[in-house]
Design a protein around this motif. Structure first.
Motif, PDB file in Angstrom:
ATOM      1  N   PHE A   1       0.835  -1.206   0.000  1.00 23.73           N
ATOM      2  CA  PHE A   1       0.000   0.000   0.000  1.00 23.73           C
ATOM      3  C   PHE A   1       0.865   1.250   0.000  1.00 23.73           C
ATOM      4  CE2 PHE A   1      -2.784   3.095   2.205  1.00 23.73           C
ATOM      5  CZ  PHE A   1      -3.854   3.051   1.335  1.00 23.73           C
ATOM      6  N   ILE A   2       1.884   1.248   0.863  1.00 27.25           N
ATOM      7  CA  ILE A   2       2.719   2.443   0.991  1.00 27.25           C
ATOM      8  C   ILE A   2       3.584   2.622  -0.260  1.00 27.25           C
ATOM      9  CG2 ILE A   2       4.660   1.418   2.227  1.00 27.25           C
ATOM     10  CD1 ILE A   2       4.669   3.812   3.970  1.00 27.25           C
ATOM     11  N   PHE A   3       3.985   1.517  -0.858  1.00 27.83           N
ATOM     12  CA  PHE A   3       4.724   1.558  -2.120  1.00 27.83           C
ATOM     13  C   PHE A   3       3.864   2.246  -3.192  1.00 27.83           C
ATOM     14  CE2 PHE A   3       5.897  -0.749  -6.066  1.00 27.83           C
ATOM     15  CZ  PHE A   3       7.219  -0.366  -6.130  1.00 27.83           C
ATOM     16  N   ALA A   4       2.583   1.892  -3.218  1.00 26.24           N
ATOM     17  CA  ALA A   4       1.676   2.500  -4.189  1.00 26.24           C
ATOM     18  C   ALA A   4       1.469   3.986  -3.891  1.00 26.24           C
ATOM     19  CB  ALA A   4       0.345   1.763  -4.176  1.00 26.24           C
ATOM     20  N   ILE A   5       1.416   4.339  -2.601  1.00 24.56           N
ATOM     21  CA  ILE A   5       1.309   5.763  -2.243  1.00 24.56           C
ATOM     22  C   ILE A   5       2.495   6.517  -2.832  1.00 24.56           C
ATOM     23  CG2 ILE A   5       1.388   7.411  -0.338  1.00 24.56           C
ATOM     24  CD1 ILE A   5      -0.148   5.561   1.350  1.00 24.56           C
ATOM     25  N   GLY A   6       3.690   5.887  -2.768  1.00 24.92           N
ATOM     26  CA  GLY A   6       4.890   6.507  -3.338  1.00 24.92           C
ATOM     27  C   GLY A   6       4.723   6.792  -4.824  1.00 24.92           C
ATOM     28  N   ILE A   7       4.139   5.827  -5.558  1.00 26.56           N
ATOM     29  CA  ILE A   7       3.943   6.038  -7.001  1.00 26.56           C
ATOM     30  C   ILE A   7       2.993   7.211  -7.239  1.00 26.56           C
ATOM     31  CG2 ILE A   7       3.161   4.974  -9.141  1.00 26.56           C
ATOM     32  CD1 ILE A   7       3.908   2.289  -7.934  1.00 26.56           C
ATOM     33  N   ILE A   8       1.907   7.242  -6.457  1.00 27.30           N
ATOM     34  CA  ILE A   8       0.943   8.343  -6.616  1.00 27.30           C
ATOM     35  C   ILE A   8       1.626   9.678  -6.314  1.00 27.30           C
ATOM     36  CG2 ILE A   8      -1.175   9.350  -5.660  1.00 27.30           C
ATOM     37  CD1 ILE A   8      -1.941   7.005  -7.186  1.00 27.30           C
TER      38      ILE A   8
ATOM     39  N   THR B   1       8.197   7.877   9.837  1.00 28.87           N
ATOM     40  CA  THR B   1       6.993   7.334  10.475  1.00 28.87           C
ATOM     41  C   THR B   1       6.905   5.830  10.243  1.00 28.87           C
ATOM     42  OG1 THR B   1       6.009   9.372   9.686  1.00 28.87           O
ATOM     43  CG2 THR B   1       4.550   7.806  10.728  1.00 28.87           C
ATOM     44  N   ALA B   2       7.152   5.428   8.979  1.00 24.76           N
ATOM     45  CA  ALA B   2       7.024   4.006   8.655  1.00 24.76           C
ATOM     46  C   ALA B   2       8.053   3.182   9.417  1.00 24.76           C
ATOM     47  CB  ALA B   2       7.178   3.807   7.156  1.00 24.76           C
ATOM     48  N   LEU B   3       9.254   3.729   9.588  1.00 24.98           N
ATOM     49  CA  LEU B   3      10.300   2.988  10.311  1.00 24.98           C
ATOM     50  C   LEU B   3       9.924   2.778  11.765  1.00 24.98           C
ATOM     51  CD1 LEU B   3      13.655   4.447   8.992  1.00 24.98           C
ATOM     52  CD2 LEU B   3      12.832   2.127   8.809  1.00 24.98           C
ATOM     53  N   VAL B   4       9.342   3.808  12.370  1.00 22.42           N
ATOM     54  CA  VAL B   4       8.931   3.677  13.774  1.00 22.42           C
ATOM     55  C   VAL B   4       7.900   2.562  13.904  1.00 22.42           C
ATOM     56  CG1 VAL B   4       7.776   4.851  15.654  1.00 22.42           C
ATOM     57  CG2 VAL B   4       9.448   6.064  14.304  1.00 22.42           C
ATOM     58  N   ILE B   5       6.936   2.554  12.955  1.00 19.33           N
ATOM     59  CA  ILE B   5       5.920   1.500  12.985  1.00 19.33           C
ATOM     60  C   ILE B   5       6.590   0.134  12.827  1.00 19.33           C
ATOM     61  CG2 ILE B   5       3.870   0.619  11.826  1.00 19.33           C
ATOM     62  CD1 ILE B   5       3.228   3.443  10.979  1.00 19.33           C
ATOM     63  N   ASP B   6       7.583   0.047  11.920  1.00 16.10           N
ATOM     64  CA  ASP B   6       8.277  -1.219  11.671  1.00 16.10           C
ATOM     65  C   ASP B   6       8.936  -1.777  12.918  1.00 16.10           C
ATOM     66  OD1 ASP B   6       7.685  -1.329   9.124  1.00 16.10           O
ATOM     67  OD2 ASP B   6       9.650  -0.809   8.332  1.00 16.10           O
ATOM     68  N   VAL B   7       9.652  -0.907  13.626  1.00 15.31           N
ATOM     69  CA  VAL B   7      10.370  -1.363  14.819  1.00 15.31           C
ATOM     70  C   VAL B   7       9.385  -1.935  15.819  1.00 15.31           C
ATOM     71  CG1 VAL B   7      11.736  -0.613  16.772  1.00 15.31           C
ATOM     72  CG2 VAL B   7      12.259   0.248  14.513  1.00 15.31           C
ATOM     73  N   ALA B   8       8.277  -1.214  16.037  1.00 14.74           N
ATOM     74  CA  ALA B   8       7.282  -1.671  17.003  1.00 14.74           C
ATOM     75  C   ALA B   8       6.710  -3.014  16.571  1.00 14.74           C
ATOM     76  CB  ALA B   8       6.180  -0.638  17.125  1.00 14.74           C
ATOM     77  N   ILE B   9       6.417  -3.121  15.272  1.00 16.27           N
ATOM     78  CA  ILE B   9       5.790  -4.351  14.793  1.00 16.27           C
ATOM     79  C   ILE B   9       6.749  -5.523  14.885  1.00 16.27           C
ATOM     80  CG2 ILE B   9       4.978  -5.477  12.709  1.00 16.27           C
ATOM     81  CD1 ILE B   9       3.653  -2.848  11.998  1.00 16.27           C
TER      82      ILE B   9
END
Lengths: 518, 104
Positions: A178-185, B81-89
């Protein structure tokens, strides 16, 4: 005003956790929890008079800030969330108190955290519903799903941790796509705000690819066949209030994402694959539900099927139909989980052959009402939503749709037929929990009459057809059939399951992407 | 150096996508749960690499001091933000695996 809708539950989640650290009395913590659950209501009530409203958090420009809004798209989602969460919140105050500490107060280390997690879930779902920004939507969806995964893992049910792991892996995988697709958008438009994306979007193959990736990810999170693997386990192994929230509201968050895709980005090019997926999800869910002996698993498979109905609204490009069906499903499915859950915790079994609601008129009425609502019988709310969905279908689709409706009714006739058997001992069910289940049943009737105040005579034919089909299937012996087990409940087989599910996920992605080429 | 070997085709975006595919391979073939968590982490690294390249501008500087050419800070912040979520997960997933042995 609208940011407070999200901020208050999150603040109370923090406070509940803090009070827990200070070892404050249990009653105070519970009061704080209920206050946190109910806290968004005044803000919601104050905002509905001036719909649609939107603000950018912190007073920035739209280009640089995060926009939140309350409009026609999310009004019913937020309303449904608040109704269900308030009732489930009250239910869980009693549930986690009595259930958890019975006999083993020293082992009860999870329930203080459960209240905090439920509040985080509340804030996360509301945040996802009000945000008009793709990345912000993603972050709040993440918050909501993570809290629900932890809540599933907190359950005492055997196998709940395996279910939580399955849920976690599938959900993480789809999150990264999902986040990869957000990057494309973002590369293609330069914005994350949905209004700005809509203004700057130039349809191209890359944008279509990104939207397709997002759609598959969201369908995985919503538990739509063939990406439903995590759903039946997670929804049936969780504690009753958690199951009700998961089936009622949490799966609506990705579906709201689908509605955002439909209304701000283009989804028209995916109409045909979505129609196929929607119908197959509807029928697969019903077929599996018919074979279940576990009451909660039956309801969980119906969630797979009902998500297909909501997706049908998206696939026929009718936003309103999808929104109303999602709202209706939130009410009746959480009601069913709570109603059946009252019986499950009183009789300490989930087997349909042993459960019984005979002897308690309130629960009996609630479950029958909710079964009629999910079957789409007028004047309940399901009838209105089915009418809306039907108005977009023609030809073969109409027959398939009626077949799915009859299938749902057959499955719920089975549930009611089995639960109608007499009990050995007298039932003593907790009053508050019964009243909450009955309240949700009453709400489906009230909203049904409000939206669509007429009786449809064809419903009687449908019910009679379903009853006949039920007895025919019972005569054939379908309900005694065992489903073959492909995986043993061991850690090693859990790993193999994840291998298989990842493969299916990749295949579905590839299929949808290949379809774009032609 | 690397540019000359790969002929300029291996940009960080492509490298990110290759990492995602490696992670998917791991998730599809390894039945050890800890390895699966590691595979998920490889996927996340790939996504982060892909995003970091999105904001990069040739010859750009960090957008702290106003200058002629600056890199786009937004993808980098998103990845924070995504990295912080990753560490927690990741920590949650590992804890879950530890608790899974033997018990329910």
């Amino acid at each position: 005003m609208i940011p407070l809708l999200v901020a208050l539950p999150l603040l109370f989640a923090f406070l509940t956790l803090l009070l827990n650290a200070f070892r404050v009395r249990d009653g105070l913590r519970r009061a704080l929890f209920v206050l946190g659950i109910l806290s968004p209501w005044p803000i919601f009530a104050a905002s509905i008079s001036q719909l649609p409203v939107s603000t950018v958090v912190g007073g920035w420009e739209r280009i640089s800030g995060i926009e939140v809004a309350l409009n026609d798209y999310n009004y019913y989602f937020v309303l449904g969330e608040l109704i269900v969460f308030s009732l489930v919140g009250l239910y869980s105050v009693g549930y986690f108190g009595a259930e958890r500490t019975a006999g083993h107060p020293e082992r009860d280390f999870t329930s203080p955290y459960i209240f905090s997690l439920l509040l985080l879930l509340h804030g996360g779902i509301l945040g996802a519903f009000v945000s008009s920004d793709l990345f912000n939507f993603y972050v709040y969806m993440e918050l909501a799903s993570l809290s629900s995964i932890v809540l599933v893992a907190c359950s005492r049910e055997p196998g709940s941790r395996r279910a939580a792991y399955r849920y976690l892996m599938l959900y993480l995988l789809s999150s990264f796509f999902f986040i990869f697709a957000i990057g494309i958008i973002y590369v293609k438009t330069g914005y994350l705000n949905l209004h700005l994306i809509q203004q700057n979007l130039v349809p191209s193959q890359e944008v279509h690819m990104a939207v397709a990736l997002m759609a598959v990810s969201l369908m995985t999170k919503a538990g739509i066949f063939p990406l439903h693997f995590w759903l039946p386990g997670a929804h049936s192994k969780a504690d009753t209030p958690v199951s009700a929230v998961l089936s009622g509201i949490v799966v609506k968050v990705p579906l709201y994402g689908m509605i955002l895709l439909l209304s701000y980005l283009h989804l028209e090019f995916m109409k045909n694959p979505l129609l196929v997926i929607a119908f197959s999800s509807m029928f697969f869910g019903i077929a599996m539900a018919l074979l279940q002996d576990d009451a909660k698993k039956l309801l969980a498979y119906h969630t797979v099927s009902q998500m297909g109905f909501v997706l049908l609204g998206v696939a026929t490009l009718d936003v309103d139909a999808a929104i109303f069906y999602a709202f209706a499903h939130a009410l009746f499915k959480s009601g069913l989980f709570l109603g059946v859950g009252v019986l499950v915790s009183a009789q300490n079994t989930k087997s349909l052959d042993l459960l019984s609601y005979r002897g308690d008129k309130m629960v009996m009425a609630a479950i029958i009402f909710l079964s009629l609502a999910i079957g789409g019988i007028s004047p309940f709310i399901g009838a209105f939503c089915k009418q809306q969905l039907l108005s977009n279908l023609h030809g073969f689709g109409v027959y398939l749709f009626y077949m799915a409706g009859v299938g749902t009714l057959v499955s719920f006739i089975k549930l009611n037929y089995k639960v109608l058997q007499p009990t050995k001992e007298a039932l003593s069910l907790p009053a508050l929990e019964k009243i909450i289940a009955a309240a949700l049943a009453a709400l489906t009737l009230i909203f049904g009459i409000y939206f669509y105040p007429q009786l449809d005579h064809r419903d009687i034919i449908l019910i009679l057809l379903a009853v006949a089909l039920f007895f025919a299937l019972r005569h054939v012996g379908l309900f005694r059939r065992q489903i073959p087990r492909f995986f043993e409940p061991t850690v090693r087989d859990l790993g193999r399951e994840i291998n298989l599910y990842t493969g299916v996920y990749v295949l579905v992605n590839l299929a949808v992407l290949f379809q774009l080429l032609y | 150096m690397i540019e000359s070997i790969t002929g300029g085709y291996l940009t960080s975006e492509v490298a990110g996508i290759i990492l995602v595919l490696i992670g998917l391979y791991g998730l599809m073939t390894k039945s050890n749960l800890v390895k699966q968590v590691l595979a998920i982490n490889v996927i996340s690294t790939g996504v982060v690499l892909y995003f970091t390249k999105l904001g990069y501008v040739e010859g750009g500087t960090a957008p702290l001091i106003p200058s002629e050419v600056m890199v786009d800070p937004l993808p980098a912040t998103l990845m924070l933000t995504a990295l912080v979520i990753d560490v927690a997960i990741t920590s949650f997933a590992l804890a879950l695996i530890m608790r899974m042995e033997g018990s329910p």
